[in-house]
Design a protein around this motif. Structure first.
Motif, PDB file in Angstrom:
ATOM      1  N   ASP A  42       0.821  -1.210   0.000  1.00 22.75           N
ATOM      2  CA  ASP A  42       0.000   0.000   0.000  1.00 22.75           C
ATOM      3  C   ASP A  42       0.861   1.268   0.000  1.00 22.75           C
ATOM      4  OD1 ASP A  42       0.994   0.165   2.558  1.00 22.75           O
ATOM      5  OD2 ASP A  42      -0.942   0.069   3.566  1.00 22.75           O
ATOM      6  N   GLY A  43       2.182   1.109  -0.141  1.00 19.66           N
ATOM      7  CA  GLY A  43       3.084   2.249  -0.227  1.00 19.66           C
ATOM      8  C   GLY A  43       3.511   2.821   1.111  1.00 19.66           C
ATOM      9  N   SER A  44       3.026   2.266   2.208  1.00 20.24           N
ATOM     10  CA  SER A  44       3.362   2.773   3.534  1.00 20.24           C
ATOM     11  C   SER A  44       4.808   2.456   3.880  1.00 20.24           C
ATOM     12  CB  SER A  44       2.438   2.138   4.571  1.00 20.24           C
ATOM     13  OG  SER A  44       2.826   2.527   5.863  1.00 20.24           O
ATOM     14  N   THR A  45       5.447   3.390   4.566  1.00 20.30           N
ATOM     15  CA  THR A  45       6.804   3.139   5.055  1.00 20.30           C
ATOM     16  C   THR A  45       6.865   3.299   6.575  1.00 20.30           C
ATOM     17  OG1 THR A  45       7.392   5.448   4.634  1.00 20.30           O
ATOM     18  CG2 THR A  45       7.928   3.845   2.903  1.00 20.30           C
ATOM     19  N   THR A  46       5.727   3.522   7.230  1.00 24.24           N
ATOM     20  CA  THR A  46       5.674   3.660   8.683  1.00 24.24           C
ATOM     21  C   THR A  46       4.827   2.527   9.253  1.00 24.24           C
ATOM     22  OG1 THR A  46       5.841   6.063   8.477  1.00 24.24           O
ATOM     23  CG2 THR A  46       5.071   5.198  10.583  1.00 24.24           C
ATOM     24  N   TYR A  47       5.346   1.902  10.317  1.00 26.49           N
ATOM     25  CA  TYR A  47       4.707   0.728  10.910  1.00 26.49           C
ATOM     26  C   TYR A  47       4.622   0.898  12.413  1.00 26.49           C
ATOM     27  CZ  TYR A  47       6.022  -1.038   6.350  1.00 26.49           C
ATOM     28  OH  TYR A  47       6.173  -1.181   4.997  1.00 26.49           O
ATOM     29  N   ARG A  48       3.777   0.092  13.045  1.00 25.34           N
ATOM     30  CA  ARG A  48       3.728   0.028  14.501  1.00 25.34           C
ATOM     31  C   ARG A  48       4.712  -1.040  14.970  1.00 25.34           C
ATOM     32  NH1 ARG A  48      -1.478  -0.610  13.154  1.00 25.34           N
ATOM     33  NH2 ARG A  48      -1.483  -2.699  14.012  1.00 25.34           N
ATOM     34  N   GLY A  50       5.945  -4.269  16.310  1.00 22.37           N
ATOM     35  CA  GLY A  50       5.253  -5.546  16.229  1.00 22.37           C
ATOM     36  C   GLY A  50       4.787  -5.877  14.825  1.00 22.37           C
ATOM     37  N   GLU A  51       4.805  -4.891  13.913  1.00 26.44           N
ATOM     38  CA  GLU A  51       4.464  -5.139  12.512  1.00 26.44           C
ATOM     39  C   GLU A  51       5.733  -5.465  11.736  1.00 26.44           C
ATOM     40  OE1 GLU A  51       0.774  -2.842  10.719  1.00 26.44           O
ATOM     41  OE2 GLU A  51       2.233  -1.416  11.543  1.00 26.44           O
ATOM     42  N   ALA A  52       5.650  -6.488  10.888  1.00 21.90           N
ATOM     43  CA  ALA A  52       6.804  -6.918  10.099  1.00 21.90           C
ATOM     44  C   ALA A  52       7.051  -5.970   8.929  1.00 21.90           C
ATOM     45  CB  ALA A  52       6.581  -8.332   9.563  1.00 21.90           C
ATOM     46  N   SER A  53       8.313  -5.852   8.568  1.00 26.66           N
ATOM     47  CA  SER A  53       8.671  -5.108   7.360  1.00 26.66           C
ATOM     48  C   SER A  53       8.186  -5.875   6.141  1.00 26.66           C
ATOM     49  CB  SER A  53      10.199  -4.963   7.268  1.00 26.66           C
ATOM     50  OG  SER A  53      10.796  -6.231   6.979  1.00 26.66           O
ATOM     51  N   PRO A  54       8.101  -5.216   4.988  1.00 25.59           N
ATOM     52  CA  PRO A  54       7.890  -5.973   3.755  1.00 25.59           C
ATOM     53  C   PRO A  54       9.096  -6.901   3.562  1.00 25.59           C
ATOM     54  CG  PRO A  54       7.678  -3.610   3.376  1.00 25.59           C
ATOM     55  CD  PRO A  54       8.212  -3.789   4.763  1.00 25.59           C
ATOM     56  N   PHE A 186      20.074   2.530  -1.385  1.00 28.23           N
ATOM     57  CA  PHE A 186      20.035   3.904  -1.897  1.00 28.23           C
ATOM     58  C   PHE A 186      18.723   4.276  -2.557  1.00 28.23           C
ATOM     59  CE2 PHE A 186      24.607   2.843  -2.026  1.00 28.23           C
ATOM     60  CZ  PHE A 186      25.045   3.809  -1.135  1.00 28.23           C
ATOM     61  N   SER A 187      18.082   3.324  -3.225  1.00 28.11           N
ATOM     62  CA  SER A 187      16.957   3.684  -4.090  1.00 28.11           C
ATOM     63  C   SER A 187      15.582   3.567  -3.442  1.00 28.11           C
ATOM     64  CB  SER A 187      16.987   2.835  -5.366  1.00 28.11           C
ATOM     65  OG  SER A 187      16.949   1.466  -5.038  1.00 28.11           O
ATOM     66  N   ASN A 188      15.514   3.048  -2.232  1.00 24.54           N
ATOM     67  CA  ASN A 188      14.215   2.879  -1.579  1.00 24.54           C
ATOM     68  C   ASN A 188      14.144   3.670  -0.277  1.00 24.54           C
ATOM     69  OD1 ASN A 188      12.955   0.802  -3.359  1.00 24.54           O
ATOM     70  ND2 ASN A 188      14.780  -0.326  -2.752  1.00 24.54           N
ATOM     71  N   GLU A 189      12.932   4.048   0.082  1.00 23.08           N
ATOM     72  CA  GLU A 189      12.740   4.822   1.306  1.00 23.08           C
ATOM     73  C   GLU A 189      13.053   4.000   2.546  1.00 23.08           C
ATOM     74  OE1 GLU A 189       9.444   7.605   1.763  1.00 23.08           O
ATOM     75  OE2 GLU A 189       8.694   6.819  -0.141  1.00 23.08           O
ATOM     76  N   VAL A 190      13.470   4.703   3.592  1.00 16.34           N
ATOM     77  CA  VAL A 190      13.722   4.081   4.889  1.00 16.34           C
ATOM     78  C   VAL A 190      12.383   3.708   5.512  1.00 16.34           C
ATOM     79  CG1 VAL A 190      14.554   4.556   7.225  1.00 16.34           C
ATOM     80  CG2 VAL A 190      15.875   5.328   5.256  1.00 16.34           C
ATOM     81  N   LEU A 191      12.301   2.504   6.082  1.00 14.09           N
ATOM     82  CA  LEU A 191      11.103   2.084   6.819  1.00 14.09           C
ATOM     83  C   LEU A 191      11.254   2.543   8.259  1.00 14.09           C
ATOM     84  CD1 LEU A 191      10.712  -1.553   5.465  1.00 14.09           C
ATOM     85  CD2 LEU A 191       9.806   0.571   4.518  1.00 14.09           C
ATOM     86  N   GLU A 192      10.133   2.862   8.923  1.00 11.98           N
ATOM     87  CA  GLU A 192      10.215   3.423  10.271  1.00 11.98           C
ATOM     88  C   GLU A 192       9.134   2.874  11.189  1.00 11.98           C
ATOM     89  OE1 GLU A 192      11.595   7.556  11.016  1.00 11.98           O
ATOM     90  OE2 GLU A 192       9.504   7.871  11.601  1.00 11.98           O
ATOM     91  N   TRP A 193       9.561   2.567  12.426  1.00  9.74           N
ATOM     92  CA  TRP A 193       8.666   2.143  13.505  1.00  9.74           C
ATOM     93  C   TRP A 193       8.784   3.180  14.622  1.00  9.74           C
ATOM     94  CZ3 TRP A 193      11.373  -0.990  10.349  1.00  9.74           C
ATOM     95  CH2 TRP A 193      10.739  -2.103   9.796  1.00  9.74           C
ATOM     96  N   PRO A 194       7.848   4.141  14.719  1.00 10.32           N
ATOM     97  CA  PRO A 194       7.936   5.159  15.780  1.00 10.32           C
ATOM     98  C   PRO A 194       7.872   4.516  17.171  1.00 10.32           C
ATOM     99  CG  PRO A 194       6.373   5.828  14.091  1.00 10.32           C
ATOM    100  CD  PRO A 194       6.723   4.390  13.816  1.00 10.32           C
ATOM    101  N   VAL A 195       8.563   5.143  18.111  1.00 12.06           N
ATOM    102  CA  VAL A 195       8.592   4.682  19.497  1.00 12.06           C
ATOM    103  C   VAL A 195       7.739   5.628  20.323  1.00 12.06           C
ATOM    104  CG1 VAL A 195      10.048   4.320  21.530  1.00 12.06           C
ATOM    105  CG2 VAL A 195      10.907   3.733  19.244  1.00 12.06           C
ATOM    106  N   LYS A 196       6.772   5.078  21.040  1.00 11.55           N
ATOM    107  CA  LYS A 196       5.919   5.878  21.912  1.00 11.55           C
ATOM    108  C   LYS A 196       6.581   5.952  23.280  1.00 11.55           C
ATOM    109  CE  LYS A 196       2.351   5.612  18.971  1.00 11.55           C
ATOM    110  NZ  LYS A 196       2.557   6.377  17.772  1.00 11.55           N
ATOM    111  N   ASN A 197       6.929   7.163  23.702  1.00 14.72           N
ATOM    112  CA  ASN A 197       7.590   7.325  25.011  1.00 14.72           C
ATOM    113  C   ASN A 197       6.601   7.730  26.082  1.00 14.72           C
ATOM    114  OD1 ASN A 197      10.303   6.730  24.339  1.00 14.72           O
ATOM    115  ND2 ASN A 197      10.384   8.655  23.215  1.00 14.72           N
TER     116      ASN A 197
END
Length: 197
Positions: A42-48, A50-54, A186-197
């Motif tokens: 779905d084009g998302s690069t942000t995950y929670r 516990g969610e696996a990367s593509p 180099f050619s793909n976006e960084v995937l990110e899992w935000p940390v809730k503090n």
């Protein structure tokens, strides 16, 4: 940017060299990384957490084309006491650091067997001040962290196998872990899992 720290393990008494690679938000952050891939369908690069990367594809010679996923599950910032008791000599460090522990599940999806160390090599911790730091690598010795044993990076996983690991990162004291990131070359976006503090 490289940070070199010498360490003296209490039991061994020999000097240990520790390396923490920091990306500093530049285009160099994906350099030499062992995985490449693209965002989710779905084009998302942000995950929670516990969610696996593509699925990521290995570019290492021995496992080229093999696919795996990375699932950061928990992030915890350590303390100055953790650093003091780690066995790392902080005398060469001009800025005090604290550890950040990232627990992840690595899952081999398909292809030739892969070493655990080839699957988590793209992980980065980003702080609330925007600094990016790669995992701490200790050469010729051990750093000891509470409840975060050093993973067996040479362990090989076959398709269908998973390994739960904990990885230590060093960030400047006073900053907080804001996200776990996975570099995809180099050619793909960084995937990110935000940390809730």
């Amino acid at each position: 940017m490289r940070t070199w720290t010498r360490a003296v393990p209490a039991a061994v008494g020999a000097l240990t060299l520790a390396v923490a690679l920091a990306g500093c938000n530049d285009s160099d952050s994906g350099k030499g990384r062992r995985s490449s891939g693209s965002g989710s369908s779905d084009g998302s690069t942000t995950y929670r957490l516990g969610e696996a990367s593509p699925p990521q594809e290995s570019t290492m010679k021995e496992s080229k084309g093999s696919k795996f996923t990375v699932t950061p599950t928990k992030v915890q910032t350590g303390t100055k006491a953790d650093m003091d008791n780690s066995g790392l000599d902080k005398a060469k460090d001009k800025d005090p650091k604290v550890p950040v522990y990232v627990w992840s599940t690595l899952t081999h999806k398909s292809g030739k067997s892969m070493e655990v160390g080839d699957m988590d090599s793209g992980l980065v911790v980003k702080t609330d001040k925007g600094e990016r730091t790669r995992a701490l690598i200790v050469i010729m010795g051990d750093a000891k962290w509470p409840n975060c044993p050093e993973p067996d990076t040479l362990k090989k996983l076959s398709a269908g196998q998973s390994e739960k690991i904990c990885t230590a990162f060093l960030i400047p004291e006073g900053q907080k872990a804001a996200a776990v990131q996975l570099s995809q070359g180099f050619s793909n976006e960084v995937l990110e899992w935000p940390v809730k503090n």
